[in-house]
Design an enzyme around this catalytic site. Structure first.
Site, PDB file in Angstrom:
ATOM      1  N   SER A 108     -86.228  14.294  70.910  1.00 18.03           N
ATOM      2  CA  SER A 108     -85.205  14.466  69.875  1.00 18.03           C
ATOM      3  C   SER A 108     -84.287  13.250  69.841  1.00 18.03           C
ATOM      4  O   SER A 108     -83.566  12.972  70.800  1.00 18.03           O
ATOM      5  CB  SER A 108     -84.379  15.726  70.165  1.00 18.03           C
ATOM      6  OG  SER A 108     -83.323  15.796  69.237  1.00 18.03           O
ATOM      7  N   HIS A 160     -88.449  14.365  66.739  1.00 16.99           N
ATOM      8  CA  HIS A 160     -87.620  15.432  66.190  1.00 16.99           C
ATOM      9  C   HIS A 160     -86.320  14.825  65.671  1.00 16.99           C
ATOM     10  O   HIS A 160     -85.626  14.101  66.393  1.00 16.99           O
ATOM     11  CB  HIS A 160     -87.344  16.463  67.284  1.00 16.99           C
ATOM     12  CG  HIS A 160     -86.648  17.688  66.818  1.00 16.99           C
ATOM     13  ND1 HIS A 160     -87.281  18.709  66.151  1.00 16.99           N
ATOM     14  CD2 HIS A 160     -85.340  18.059  66.912  1.00 16.99           C
ATOM     15  CE1 HIS A 160     -86.407  19.667  65.863  1.00 16.99           C
ATOM     16  NE2 HIS A 160     -85.220  19.288  66.308  1.00 16.99           N
ATOM     17  N   ASP A 171     -82.739  15.690  64.033  1.00 12.98           N
ATOM     18  CA  ASP A 171     -81.742  16.743  63.819  1.00 12.98           C
ATOM     19  C   ASP A 171     -80.739  16.325  62.769  1.00 12.98           C
ATOM     20  O   ASP A 171     -79.974  15.381  62.975  1.00 12.98           O
ATOM     21  CB  ASP A 171     -80.980  16.996  65.127  1.00 12.98           C
ATOM     22  CG  ASP A 171     -81.792  17.817  66.097  1.00 12.98           C
ATOM     23  OD1 ASP A 171     -82.338  18.855  65.662  1.00 12.98           O
ATOM     24  OD2 ASP A 171     -81.884  17.436  67.267  1.00 12.98           O
ATOM     25  N   MET A 178     -77.454  17.330  60.793  1.00  9.08           N
ATOM     26  CA  MET A 178     -76.296  18.232  60.885  1.00  9.08           C
ATOM     27  C   MET A 178     -75.276  17.856  59.820  1.00  9.08           C
ATOM     28  O   MET A 178     -74.973  16.676  59.650  1.00  9.08           O
ATOM     29  CB  MET A 178     -75.660  18.090  62.262  1.00  9.08           C
ATOM     30  CG  MET A 178     -76.630  18.396  63.384  1.00  9.08           C
ATOM     31  SD  MET A 178     -75.835  18.106  64.965  1.00  9.08           S
ATOM     32  CE  MET A 178     -77.123  18.684  66.069  1.00  9.08           C
ATOM     33  N   HIS A 203     -85.377  18.666  61.174  1.00  9.73           N
ATOM     34  CA  HIS A 203     -84.726  19.970  61.394  1.00  9.73           C
ATOM     35  C   HIS A 203     -83.374  19.962  60.682  1.00  9.73           C
ATOM     36  O   HIS A 203     -82.450  19.286  61.121  1.00  9.73           O
ATOM     37  CB  HIS A 203     -84.577  20.162  62.919  1.00  9.73           C
ATOM     38  CG  HIS A 203     -83.841  21.393  63.313  1.00  9.73           C
ATOM     39  ND1 HIS A 203     -83.347  21.576  64.593  1.00  9.73           N
ATOM     40  CD2 HIS A 203     -83.504  22.518  62.625  1.00  9.73           C
ATOM     41  CE1 HIS A 203     -82.737  22.754  64.661  1.00  9.73           C
ATOM     42  NE2 HIS A 203     -82.813  23.335  63.485  1.00  9.73           N
ATOM     43  N   MET A 248     -80.057  21.453  59.920  1.00  8.39           N
ATOM     44  CA  MET A 248     -79.001  22.412  60.285  1.00  8.39           C
ATOM     45  C   MET A 248     -77.911  22.224  59.247  1.00  8.39           C
ATOM     46  O   MET A 248     -76.857  21.613  59.501  1.00  8.39           O
ATOM     47  CB  MET A 248     -78.492  22.099  61.697  1.00  8.39           C
ATOM     48  CG  MET A 248     -79.474  22.542  62.766  1.00  8.39           C
ATOM     49  SD  MET A 248     -79.160  21.714  64.325  1.00  8.39           S
ATOM     50  CE  MET A 248     -80.098  20.235  64.068  1.00  8.39           C
ATOM     51  N   MET A 279     -84.601  28.388  68.373  1.00  5.03           N
ATOM     52  CA  MET A 279     -83.513  27.634  69.014  1.00  5.03           C
ATOM     53  C   MET A 279     -83.219  28.263  70.367  1.00  5.03           C
ATOM     54  O   MET A 279     -83.009  29.471  70.474  1.00  5.03           O
ATOM     55  CB  MET A 279     -82.241  27.669  68.160  1.00  5.03           C
ATOM     56  CG  MET A 279     -82.271  26.845  66.884  1.00  5.03           C
ATOM     57  SD  MET A 279     -82.646  25.098  67.099  1.00  5.03           S
ATOM     58  CE  MET A 279     -81.369  24.562  68.241  1.00  5.03           C
ATOM     59  N   ASP A 335     -86.341  24.416  71.094  1.00  4.59           N
ATOM     60  CA  ASP A 335     -85.406  23.308  70.853  1.00  4.59           C
ATOM     61  C   ASP A 335     -84.053  23.625  71.481  1.00  4.59           C
ATOM     62  O   ASP A 335     -83.381  24.566  71.060  1.00  4.59           O
ATOM     63  CB  ASP A 335     -85.276  23.133  69.334  1.00  4.59           C
ATOM     64  CG  ASP A 335     -84.375  21.980  68.929  1.00  4.59           C
ATOM     65  OD1 ASP A 335     -83.937  21.216  69.798  1.00  4.59           O
ATOM     66  OD2 ASP A 335     -84.119  21.847  67.716  1.00  4.59           O
TER      67      ASP A 335
HETATM   68  C1  DX5 Z   1     -79.421  21.053  68.970  1.00  4.71           C
HETATM   69  C2  DX5 Z   1     -80.575  20.254  68.402  1.00  4.71           C
HETATM   70  C3  DX5 Z   1     -81.572  19.811  69.421  1.00  4.71           C
HETATM   71  C4  DX5 Z   1     -81.080  18.866  70.423  1.00  4.71           C
HETATM   72  C5  DX5 Z   1     -81.814  19.116  71.698  1.00  4.71           C
HETATM   73  O1  DX5 Z   1     -78.534  21.329  67.930  1.00  4.71           O
HETATM   74  O2  DX5 Z   1     -81.259  21.009  67.437  1.00  4.71           O
HETATM   75  O3  DX5 Z   1     -82.740  19.286  68.814  1.00  4.71           O
HETATM   76  O4  DX5 Z   1     -81.255  17.525  70.037  1.00  4.71           O
HETATM   77  O5  DX5 Z   1     -81.250  18.307  72.637  1.00  4.71           O
HETATM   78  P1  DX5 Z   1     -81.281  18.600  74.185  1.00  4.71           P
HETATM   79  O6  DX5 Z   1     -82.708  18.480  74.611  1.00  4.71           O
HETATM   80  O7  DX5 Z   1     -80.398  17.538  74.701  1.00  4.71           O
HETATM   81  O8  DX5 Z   1     -80.753  19.993  74.376  1.00  4.71           O
HETATM   82 ZN    ZN Z   2     -83.414  20.366  66.485  1.00  8.70          ZN
END
Ligand code: DX5
Ligand code: ZN
Length: 222
Positions: free
Chosen positions: A6, A31, A33, A35, A64, A66, A135, A173
């Site tokens: 990620s 991956h 993320d 946000m 992903h 969010m 999650m 994740d």
């Molecule tokens: C959390 C994200 C994850 C995050 C995981 O909101 O969706 O993908 O990057 O990171 P680690 O492995 O550090 O928990």
């Molecule tokens: Zn994620």
């Protein structure tokens, strides 16, 4: 078994080099993320970064979202080079149309579920998806601890897949390290997002290899 580093855990000043390091390390998926500061209390990056990275890498881009309004982001991320796009089941009424839209853009269709949300909420969508993202932390930040109570959801996701003979992947994740990846593999996960654990390693290639062999061994010993 797929290991998906990620990028959120990488140094933002070096995203391109870090993404290349993840690819060289043997992570088959990257991956990403996204946000929005509303669905989760943090902001990460957007389609411009994904578009910049795309020609530099061959790996599968696992996006992903969010985000509270993913409908405005599907076209931009599809154009930027996403291979899969995942939206959250917590968005309720609009989930079905979002999944159709992702499919119509020619992308793999992902559905994510947060730790407090009942697994039954994803059941109506199982035939529509390529990927179910369970999650294992509350989304928003990297580096959190794995929530053990999510394990039964992984087991249920895997049980439905078997009973209904459906092809979706079960991805986990949040807080995934060598130990928690093993627990998730035993519960039926096959796709492992890992940020802090993998990017924190000096030798990321060895870490990806180790995680892959651990989860493969767990799955075949079931
Ligand atoms: C959390 C994200 C994850 C995050 C995981 O909101 O969706 O993908 O990057 O990171 P680690 O492995 O550090 O928990
Ligand atoms: Zn994620």
């Amino acid at each position: 078994m797929i290991i998906a580093p990620s990028l959120l855990a990488a140094n933002p000043g070096r995203f391109a080099q870090e993404a290349q390091r993840a690819e060289r390390a043997g992570g088959e998926w990257l991956h990403l993320d996204i946000m929005d500061g509303h669905f989760v209390p943090n902001i990460s990056f957007g389609p411009a970064l994904v578009q910049t990275l795309r020609p530099m890498l061959r790996v599968f881009f696992d996006v992903h979202l969010m985000c509270s309004r993913p409908e405005i982001l599907l076209d931009p991320f599809a154009k930027a080079g996403a291979n899969s796009i995942t939206v959250h089941v917590e968005l309720g009424d609009k989930v079905s149309s979002l999944l159709w839209k992702i499919k119509s853009l020619g992308k793999k269709v992902g559905l994510a579920i947060n730790p407090p949300t009942a697994i039954s909420t994803v059941q109506p969508y199982l035939t529509q998806i390529d990927l179910l993202l369970v999650m294992t932390v509350n989304p928003g930040f990297g580096g959190q601890s794995f929530i053990e109570e999510t394990l039964p959801k992984i087991q249920q996701a895997n049980a439905w897949r078997r009973q209904k003979k459906l092809p979706y992947r079960v991805e986990v994740d949040g807080g995934i390290n060598f130990a928690t990846a093993a627990e998730c593999a035993r519960a039926g996960a096959d796709t492992f997002v890992s940020g802090t654990c993998l990017f924190g390693q000096r030798n990321m290639k060895a870490a990806v290899k180790k995680m892959k062999s651990i989860v493969t061994a767990q799955a075949s010993s079931k």
